[in-house]
Motif scaffolding. Sequence first.
Motif, PDB file in Angstrom:
ATOM      1  N   GLU A 129       0.834  -1.203   0.000  1.00 12.31           N
ATOM      2  CA  GLU A 129       0.000   0.000   0.000  1.00 12.31           C
ATOM      3  C   GLU A 129       0.869   1.253   0.000  1.00 12.31           C
ATOM      4  OE1 GLU A 129      -3.177   2.654   0.041  1.00 12.31           O
ATOM      5  OE2 GLU A 129      -3.115   0.514  -0.467  1.00 12.31           O
ATOM      6  N   ALA A 130       1.988   1.216   0.730  1.00 13.48           N
ATOM      7  CA  ALA A 130       2.901   2.363   0.743  1.00 13.48           C
ATOM      8  C   ALA A 130       3.477   2.598  -0.651  1.00 13.48           C
ATOM      9  CB  ALA A 130       4.019   2.125   1.753  1.00 13.48           C
ATOM     10  N   PHE A 131       3.855   1.508  -1.340  1.00 17.40           N
ATOM     11  CA  PHE A 131       4.341   1.634  -2.712  1.00 17.40           C
ATOM     12  C   PHE A 131       3.237   2.162  -3.627  1.00 17.40           C
ATOM     13  CE2 PHE A 131       8.104  -1.600  -2.798  1.00 17.40           C
ATOM     14  CZ  PHE A 131       8.802  -0.770  -1.927  1.00 17.40           C
ATOM     15  N   TRP A 132       2.016   1.654  -3.412  1.00 19.02           N
ATOM     16  CA  TRP A 132       0.864   2.097  -4.225  1.00 19.02           C
ATOM     17  C   TRP A 132       0.685   3.606  -4.107  1.00 19.02           C
ATOM     18  CZ3 TRP A 132      -2.641  -0.114  -7.590  1.00 19.02           C
ATOM     19  CH2 TRP A 132      -3.791   0.644  -7.875  1.00 19.02           C
ATOM     20  N   GLN A 133       0.722   4.120  -2.901  1.00 15.86           N
ATOM     21  CA  GLN A 133       0.538   5.557  -2.699  1.00 15.86           C
ATOM     22  C   GLN A 133       1.671   6.354  -3.335  1.00 15.86           C
ATOM     23  OE1 GLN A 133      -2.162   6.973  -1.605  1.00 15.86           O
ATOM     24  NE2 GLN A 133      -3.134   5.001  -1.100  1.00 15.86           N
ATOM     25  N   GLN A 134       2.865   5.794  -3.317  1.00 17.39           N
ATOM     26  CA  GLN A 134       4.000   6.467  -3.952  1.00 17.39           C
ATOM     27  C   GLN A 134       3.807   6.532  -5.468  1.00 17.39           C
ATOM     28  OE1 GLN A 134       7.849   4.912  -2.812  1.00 17.39           O
ATOM     29  NE2 GLN A 134       8.897   5.829  -4.558  1.00 17.39           N
ATOM     30  N   VAL A 135       3.386   5.418  -6.061  1.00 18.54           N
ATOM     31  CA  VAL A 135       3.142   5.378  -7.508  1.00 18.54           C
ATOM     32  C   VAL A 135       1.991   6.314  -7.857  1.00 18.54           C
ATOM     33  CG1 VAL A 135       2.342   3.943  -9.413  1.00 18.54           C
ATOM     34  CG2 VAL A 135       4.039   3.057  -7.806  1.00 18.54           C
ATOM     35  N   LYS A 136       0.963   6.323  -7.029  1.00 18.30           N
ATOM     36  CA  LYS A 136      -0.189   7.183  -7.270  1.00 18.30           C
ATOM     37  C   LYS A 136       0.219   8.650  -7.261  1.00 18.30           C
ATOM     38  CE  LYS A 136      -4.841   8.177  -5.495  1.00 18.30           C
ATOM     39  NZ  LYS A 136      -5.850   7.815  -4.456  1.00 18.30           N
ATOM     40  N   ARG A 137       1.057   9.043  -6.301  1.00 14.21           N
ATOM     41  CA  ARG A 137       1.515  10.439  -6.242  1.00 14.21           C
ATOM     42  C   ARG A 137       2.331  10.797  -7.485  1.00 14.21           C
ATOM     43  NH1 ARG A 137       2.301   9.026  -0.752  1.00 14.21           N
ATOM     44  NH2 ARG A 137       4.503   8.559  -1.149  1.00 14.21           N
ATOM     45  N   GLN A 138       3.154   9.844  -7.928  1.00 15.15           N
ATOM     46  CA  GLN A 138       3.978  10.098  -9.110  1.00 15.15           C
ATOM     47  C   GLN A 138       3.111  10.254 -10.361  1.00 15.15           C
ATOM     48  OE1 GLN A 138       6.565   6.686  -9.048  1.00 15.15           O
ATOM     49  NE2 GLN A 138       8.018   7.607  -7.624  1.00 15.15           N
ATOM     50  N   SER A 139       2.048   9.461 -10.461  1.00 15.91           N
ATOM     51  CA  SER A 139       1.174   9.530 -11.634  1.00 15.91           C
ATOM     52  C   SER A 139       0.346  10.808 -11.648  1.00 15.91           C
ATOM     53  CB  SER A 139       0.242   8.322 -11.666  1.00 15.91           C
ATOM     54  OG  SER A 139      -0.672   8.356 -10.580  1.00 15.91           O
TER      55      SER A 139
END
Length: 274
Positions: A262-272
């Motif tokens: 989930e932490a990685f997901w939020q990081q990818v989401k912020r980048q997108s």
Amino acid sequence: MPSGNSTKPRDEIQRLVSVMAALRDPESGCPWDLAQTMSSLTRYTIEEAYEVADAIAGGEPDEICDELGDLLFQVVFYARLGEESGDFTLQDVARAISDKLERRHPHVFAGQLPGDASELNAQWEAIKASERAGKARTENALLLDDIPSGLPSLKLAHKMQKRCATVGFDWPNTAPVMDKVREELDEIQQELDAPERHQAALEEEIGDALFAMVNLARHCGVEADTALRKASHKFANRFNGVEELARSQQQTLTDMSLEEMEAFWQQVKRQSQA
């Protein structure tokens, strides 16, 4: 994509018809093509239609052209089967759609002045209703009878709701539709909270909620199938990003906790969204 080809379009259509005839030749044709029936082809037609949609989403002209060719081949195949059975030919198929398009566009082909978008849509629906009424007089059809039950479920729900709206069976705006969505979600929660869970009842309530969401999409001018497809592609892109991020840190998803993913997901989401 070929360019500068002097061959006339109608020559290529005739070539395709000839190729189809050769494939279905009882003596020298392809065994697979000879074994096909209209029923056996339907799943391939559905697959080809979705592949066209995917190609269009990808935006590559060559890919779109290629997939449209596969879909056109399906039409020619059905027409060949119809010709062999003596029911109809490709010319009949082309004539039928041309007649329908001319009939449904009197503002183009009958000299009627075009109106705005809402007037044109009302005219379109009125003509379709008249066509259905003509069938009903001979077939005793009901309002929803001619909607194919084999449509993808989101499209089926949309078409049923749109058809019912033509006779006034529809909410006036999005407010009561939103209320209905909340009501259906509450009923799902009730099933989840029940002392004994009944899977069939839960399935029914989730189906009702999905149907209500399709109705909400329709009222918002959104195609539910398109919206869900885009959401699925967005999810895939972000999940791929999570997997790539994990690999960059020498980790595998199966060894990670849900919280770490989930932490990685939020990081990818912020980048997108940056």
